[in-house]
Design an enzyme around this catalytic site. Structure first.
Site, PDB file in Angstrom:
ATOM      1  N   GLY A 165     -26.746  15.956 -33.070  1.00 51.99           N
ATOM      2  CA  GLY A 165     -28.095  15.453 -32.844  1.00 51.99           C
ATOM      3  C   GLY A 165     -28.174  14.294 -31.870  1.00 51.99           C
ATOM      4  N   TYR A 202     -38.187  24.088 -25.138  1.00 54.86           N
ATOM      5  CA  TYR A 202     -38.215  23.640 -26.533  1.00 54.86           C
ATOM      6  C   TYR A 202     -39.069  24.615 -27.331  1.00 54.86           C
ATOM      7  CZ  TYR A 202     -38.725  20.547 -30.575  1.00 54.86           C
ATOM      8  OH  TYR A 202     -38.709  20.013 -31.840  1.00 54.86           O
ATOM      9  N   ASN A 289     -19.441  26.610 -32.210  1.00 51.18           N
ATOM     10  CA  ASN A 289     -18.486  25.719 -32.855  1.00 51.18           C
ATOM     11  C   ASN A 289     -17.182  26.475 -33.035  1.00 51.18           C
ATOM     12  OD1 ASN A 289     -20.106  23.326 -33.314  1.00 51.18           O
ATOM     13  ND2 ASN A 289     -21.291  24.598 -34.701  1.00 51.18           N
ATOM     14  N   ARG A 291     -14.497  26.292 -34.753  1.00 47.57           N
ATOM     15  CA  ARG A 291     -13.800  25.789 -35.941  1.00 47.57           C
ATOM     16  C   ARG A 291     -14.453  26.378 -37.183  1.00 47.57           C
ATOM     17  NH1 ARG A 291     -17.831  22.621 -37.823  1.00 47.57           N
ATOM     18  NH2 ARG A 291     -19.045  21.410 -36.314  1.00 47.57           N
TER      19      ARG A 291
END
Length: 450
Positions: A165, A202, A289, A291
């Protein structure tokens, strides 16, 4: 197969890996700072090594100390958990140079997906749908204003090296662009040492949908459905569930295949999560991500697989133990993150646990490193546990979550447990009718804090 692995992490995720290793007959090594000498992962591992003082920079992020711990104990591989060094390509390269195996993807894949612009370009080339936005970094305010006009407001400005964030600002109109652009660049510079930003359209009411993928590094990859992680506060997830209440079987199969094919094409190895914004039936890639995710237990719940065990297997050179055809969804799972935080400000609340009781019963899992008398140190993330429930369907899972929350006792510190009691009284949560902005709006109205 490995004889011994080292877990370069702490808390509940370190316990999670130790348990998987023990079931596989693999020895485990815990590393810890001086602040974590009495931590549960240290007690449960077969061996432990102190790697430094409380500061993460001098302990859990100290690559020389972790490599030395491997050499001292004879550990052949390292599981990074999540956070800390889990997505540090330089760390992976150093392990390779020392003849150690990283239980995760290659340094090259971590590097590609760690840069948001490169990741987006790569995914575009692999056929993964992306949010409309700038082609690469945006160097000047004038460029930002031009792009904003081209794709239409509102837009979001994101730090290229951002995460959690940080370095993300929304410009609702052209008048907001200068403030948002300069703030995002400043946050990127201060938090990540990189002030490059990019711009995307957005979306106003999207959901956060992520696809769990898994590859063997040999050109084979599968998807394990989606998780809905839309209930967020300041871009931090607090409530995750699988399957997503808004996703149809057809949509799941379509986007899942796109993601699995993309991972197969790049010979991805291990667990990964491809995150999307989902609005009006369309998926838009935002990041990957490379992981294990905090919320991986809900996927394990509905598919009946052990993702950590599978990570260890493929890192040791074995094939995946399942195919896409083997993966069938069974029921519904929900996870809530229990943090040591004081409401309504969500300020960290370290301290001594005077009483801890984990809930139990059918379909209830509590991943935590807490115990009676444990002192939560003030140096690390405030996550102290994850309550995961599984039911035959979503209503049963919600009922089970409500019951389990009532059994959970954490005395001595403030926690976010009351937040989930309150959320389970909300119609939108019970029906699954929410988006990524819902929780912050609810917090403003009910707690006076977002």
């Amino acid at each position: 197969m490995f004889n011994k692995i080292l877990i370069a992490n702490r808390g509940e995720i370190a316990l999670r890996v130790i348990r998987a290793a023990r079931e596989m007959g693999i020895g485990s090594v815990a590393v810890h700072s001086t602040a974590d000498s009495d931590a549960m992962h240290v007690r449960m591992a077969d061996e432990s090594v102190c790697i430094g003082p409380p500061s993460s920079q001098q302990s859990y992020l100290s690559i020389p100390s972790i490599v030395a711990a491997c050499e001292i104990t004879g550990a052949e591989a390292i599981h990074p958990g999540y956070g800390f060094l889990s997505e540090n390509a330089g760390f992976v390269q150093i392990l390779e140079d020392h003849g150690l195996t990283f239980i995760g993807p290659t340094a090259a894949h971590i590097r590609i997906m760690g840069d948001k612009i490169t990741a987006k370009d790569t995914m575009k080339d692999l056929g993964v749908p992306c949010v409309p936005g700038s082609d690469g970094g945006v160097p000047t305010l004038e460029d930002a204003k031009r792009i904003g006009e081209e794709i239409g407001y509102p837009v979001i400005i994101k730090a290229t090296a951002g995460g959690g964030g940080k370095g993300m600002k929304v410009a609702q109109t052209a008048a907001d662009m200068e403030r948002a652009f300069m703030t995002a660049r400043a946050e990127g510079k201060s938090n990540f040492g990189n002030d490059e930003v990019y711009i995307e359209k957005y979306l106003t009411t999207p959901r956060h949908i992520e696809i769990q993928v898994f590859g063997d590094g040999k050109g084979r990859a599968v998807h394990l459905g989606e998780r809905d992680c839309s209930l967020q506060r300041r871009h931090q997830k607090v409530f995750e569930e699988a399957p997503g209440p808004s996703i149809t079987a057809e949509e799941r199969a379509r986007i899942g295949k796109v993601c699995a094919d993309a991972m197969a094409n790049i010979n991805y190895i291990g667990a990964g999560t491809i995150e999307f914004l989902y609005e009006n039936g369309e998926f838009y890639f935002i990041e990957m991500n490379t992981r294990l995710q905090v919320e991986h237990p809900v996927t394990e719940g509905i598919f009946g697989v052990d993702l950590v065990r599978e990570q260890i297997r493929v890192a040791a050179g074995h094939d995946m133990s399942f195919t896409q055809e083997d993966l069938k969804i069974n029921g519904h799972a929900i996870e809530v993150r229990i943090n040591a935080e004081k409401l309504p400000t969500f300020s960290p609340c370290p301290g001594k646990i005077t009483q801890y009781h984990a809930p139990g019963g059918l379909g209830v899992r509590m991943d935590s490193a807490l115990y009676d008398g444990y002192s939560i140190p003030p140096y690390y993330d405030s996550l102290i546990g994850k309550l995961i429930v599984h039911g035959r369907d979503r209503p049963e899972a919600l009922a089970r979550l409500n019951r389990a929350l009532g059994e959970l006792i954490v005395d001595g510190v403030d926690t976010t447990i009351p937040l989930f009691h309150a959320l389970l009284q909300e119609k939108d949560v019970l029906t699954g009718d929410y988006n990524i902005h819902w929780l912050e709006h609810w917090l403003e109205t009910n707690l006076g804090n977002a």
